[in-house]
Motif scaffolding. Structure first.
Motif, PDB file in Angstrom:
ATOM      1  N   ILE A  99      -1.097  -2.128  11.922  1.00  0.00           N
ATOM      2  CA  ILE A  99       0.264  -2.195  12.059  1.00  0.00           C
ATOM      3  C   ILE A  99       1.313  -2.601  10.867  1.00  0.00           C
ATOM      4  O   ILE A  99       0.815  -3.454  10.323  1.00  0.00           O
ATOM      5  N   SER A 100       2.532  -2.112  10.742  1.00  0.00           N
ATOM      6  CA  SER A 100       3.245  -2.001   9.812  1.00  0.00           C
ATOM      7  C   SER A 100       4.859  -2.436  10.660  1.00  0.00           C
ATOM      8  O   SER A 100       5.176  -1.236  10.797  1.00  0.00           O
ATOM      9  N   GLY A 101       5.296  -3.551  10.754  1.00  0.00           N
ATOM     10  CA  GLY A 101       6.512  -3.690  11.322  1.00  0.00           C
ATOM     11  C   GLY A 101       6.173  -3.167  12.965  1.00  0.00           C
ATOM     12  O   GLY A 101       5.177  -3.997  13.626  1.00  0.00           O
ATOM     13  N   ASP A 102       7.012  -2.429  13.542  1.00  0.00           N
ATOM     14  CA  ASP A 102       6.794  -2.025  14.747  1.00  0.00           C
ATOM     15  C   ASP A 102       6.069  -0.559  14.806  1.00  0.00           C
ATOM     16  O   ASP A 102       6.305   0.045  15.718  1.00  0.00           O
ATOM     17  N   LYS A 103       5.380  -0.115  13.611  1.00  0.00           N
ATOM     18  CA  LYS A 103       4.740   1.130  13.442  1.00  0.00           C
ATOM     19  C   LYS A 103       3.211   0.956  13.698  1.00  0.00           C
ATOM     20  O   LYS A 103       2.969  -0.076  13.298  1.00  0.00           O
ATOM     21  N   LEU A 104       2.751   1.654  14.315  1.00  0.00           N
ATOM     22  CA  LEU A 104       1.061   1.765  14.244  1.00  0.00           C
ATOM     23  C   LEU A 104       0.797   3.120  13.377  1.00  0.00           C
ATOM     24  O   LEU A 104       1.369   4.158  13.592  1.00  0.00           O
ATOM     25  N   ILE A 105       0.176   2.803  12.357  1.00  0.00           N
ATOM     26  CA  ILE A 105      -0.158   3.919  11.463  1.00  0.00           C
ATOM     27  C   ILE A 105      -1.707   4.195  11.396  1.00  0.00           C
ATOM     28  O   ILE A 105      -2.643   3.270  11.211  1.00  0.00           O
ATOM     29  N   ALA A 111     -14.562  14.203   5.041  1.00  0.00           N
ATOM     30  CA  ALA A 111     -15.367  13.783   4.043  1.00  0.00           C
ATOM     31  C   ALA A 111     -15.218  15.057   3.129  1.00  0.00           C
ATOM     32  O   ALA A 111     -14.900  15.892   3.277  1.00  0.00           O
ATOM     33  N   GLY A 112     -15.696  14.851   1.843  1.00  0.00           N
ATOM     34  CA  GLY A 112     -15.967  15.997   0.878  1.00  0.00           C
ATOM     35  C   GLY A 112     -14.863  16.060  -0.212  1.00  0.00           C
ATOM     36  O   GLY A 112     -13.777  15.332  -0.189  1.00  0.00           O
ATOM     37  N   GLU A 113     -15.134  16.984  -1.093  1.00  0.00           N
ATOM     38  CA  GLU A 113     -14.138  17.165  -2.290  1.00  0.00           C
ATOM     39  C   GLU A 113     -12.820  17.733  -1.462  1.00  0.00           C
ATOM     40  O   GLU A 113     -11.877  17.341  -2.378  1.00  0.00           O
ATOM     41  N   LYS A 114     -12.955  18.707  -0.591  1.00  0.00           N
ATOM     42  CA  LYS A 114     -11.807  19.016  -0.030  1.00  0.00           C
ATOM     43  C   LYS A 114     -11.239  18.268   1.260  1.00  0.00           C
ATOM     44  O   LYS A 114     -10.704  18.808   2.252  1.00  0.00           O
ATOM     45  N   GLY A 115     -11.548  16.996   1.184  1.00  0.00           N
ATOM     46  CA  GLY A 115     -11.140  16.252   2.365  1.00  0.00           C
ATOM     47  C   GLY A 115      -9.750  16.143   2.978  1.00  0.00           C
ATOM     48  O   GLY A 115      -8.937  16.430   1.994  1.00  0.00           O
ATOM     49  N   VAL A 116      -9.463  16.151   4.112  1.00  0.00           N
ATOM     50  CA  VAL A 116      -8.272  16.213   4.458  1.00  0.00           C
ATOM     51  C   VAL A 116      -7.775  15.025   5.315  1.00  0.00           C
ATOM     52  O   VAL A 116      -8.524  14.359   5.907  1.00  0.00           O
ATOM     53  N   THR A 117      -6.730  14.513   4.963  1.00  0.00           N
ATOM     54  CA  THR A 117      -6.311  13.062   5.655  1.00  0.00           C
ATOM     55  C   THR A 117      -4.935  13.578   6.630  1.00  0.00           C
ATOM     56  O   THR A 117      -3.880  13.944   6.294  1.00  0.00           O
ATOM     57  N   LEU A 118      -5.249  13.217   7.953  1.00  0.00           N
ATOM     58  CA  LEU A 118      -4.004  13.379   8.934  1.00  0.00           C
ATOM     59  C   LEU A 118      -3.713  11.883   8.994  1.00  0.00           C
ATOM     60  O   LEU A 118      -4.144  10.872   9.142  1.00  0.00           O
ATOM     61  N   LYS A 119      -2.157  11.938   8.706  1.00  0.00           N
ATOM     62  CA  LYS A 119      -1.596  10.401   8.787  1.00  0.00           C
ATOM     63  C   LYS A 119      -0.509  10.626   9.994  1.00  0.00           C
ATOM     64  O   LYS A 119       0.230  11.698  10.039  1.00  0.00           O
ATOM     65  N   ARG A 120      -0.679   9.716  10.870  1.00  0.00           N
ATOM     66  CA  ARG A 120       0.478   9.708  11.987  1.00  0.00           C
ATOM     67  C   ARG A 120       1.010   8.290  12.113  1.00  0.00           C
ATOM     68  O   ARG A 120       0.474   7.177  12.087  1.00  0.00           O
ATOM     69  N   ILE A 121       2.305   8.274  12.174  1.00  0.00           N
ATOM     70  CA  ILE A 121       3.048   7.225  12.183  1.00  0.00           C
ATOM     71  C   ILE A 121       3.626   7.155  13.600  1.00  0.00           C
ATOM     72  O   ILE A 121       4.372   8.150  13.965  1.00  0.00           O
TER      73      ILE A 121
END
Length: 125
Positions: A99-105, A111-121
Motif C-alpha cells: 500500500i502506498s497512500g491510497d494505492k495498492l501496488i 524468473a530467468g534472464e528474460k523475466g517480465v514484471t507486470l506492474k499494476r497500480i
C-alpha cells in the motif's frame, strides 16, 4: 487494517508480455480488475474480480497454505510480509503487494534472464 479495501485497476505495465510469459495469453481482458482485500491481523482474504470470473485466496502471514493461481492451478506455499509488503512465491512468478497512500501496488515477476514484471497500480474505491 492497512490492506483492507476495494481497489480498481488504474494502470498496468507489461500486461501482454506477462500473460505470454506464463502461457496465459488467451486470458487477456480489457475489463478493469477489482481487487477486494479483507485483512484481520495476519489473516487475509484476497479476491480478484472481473465479470464472470472471480479468484479468491485465503492465507495467514507466516503459515503454509494452499492457494490458486490465475491459471487455476492449486499449490502450497507460505506467504510472508517484509517491510509492509506481502510476498507470495507463485509457481510461475513472484508476487508482491504494498500500500502506498491510497494505492495498492502489485508486482508479478517471472524468473530467468528474460523475466517480465507486470506492474499494476490500483486505486481505492
Amino acid at each position: 487494517m492497512a490492506f483492507s479495501g476495494t481497489y480498481e485497476l488504474e494502470s498496468q505495465e507489461n500486461y501482454d508480455e506477462f500473460l505470454e510469459a506464463i502461457g496465459f495469453a488467451n486470458a487477456k481482458t480489457d475489463f478493469k480488475v477489482i481487487t477486494e482485500v479483507l485483512q484481520e491481523g495476519d489473516d487475509f482474504t484476497w479476491s480478484q474480480i472481473i465479470p464472470n470470473w472471480t479468484l479468491t485466496n485465503k492465507f495467514t502471514i507466516g503459515k503454509e497454505c494452499e492457494l490458486e493461481s490465475m491459471l487455476r492451478t492449486k499449490f502450497v506455499t507460505t506467504v510472508t510480509m517484509e517491510g509492509g509488503k506481502i510476498i507470495i512465491p507463485f509457481p510461475q512468478y513472484h508476487f508482491t503487494a504494498e500500500i502506498s497512500g491510497d494505492k495498492l501496488i502489485m508486482l508479478c515477476t517471472t524468473a530467468g534472464e528474460k523475466g517480465v514484471t507486470l506492474k499494476r497500480i490500483n486505486k481505492r474505491i
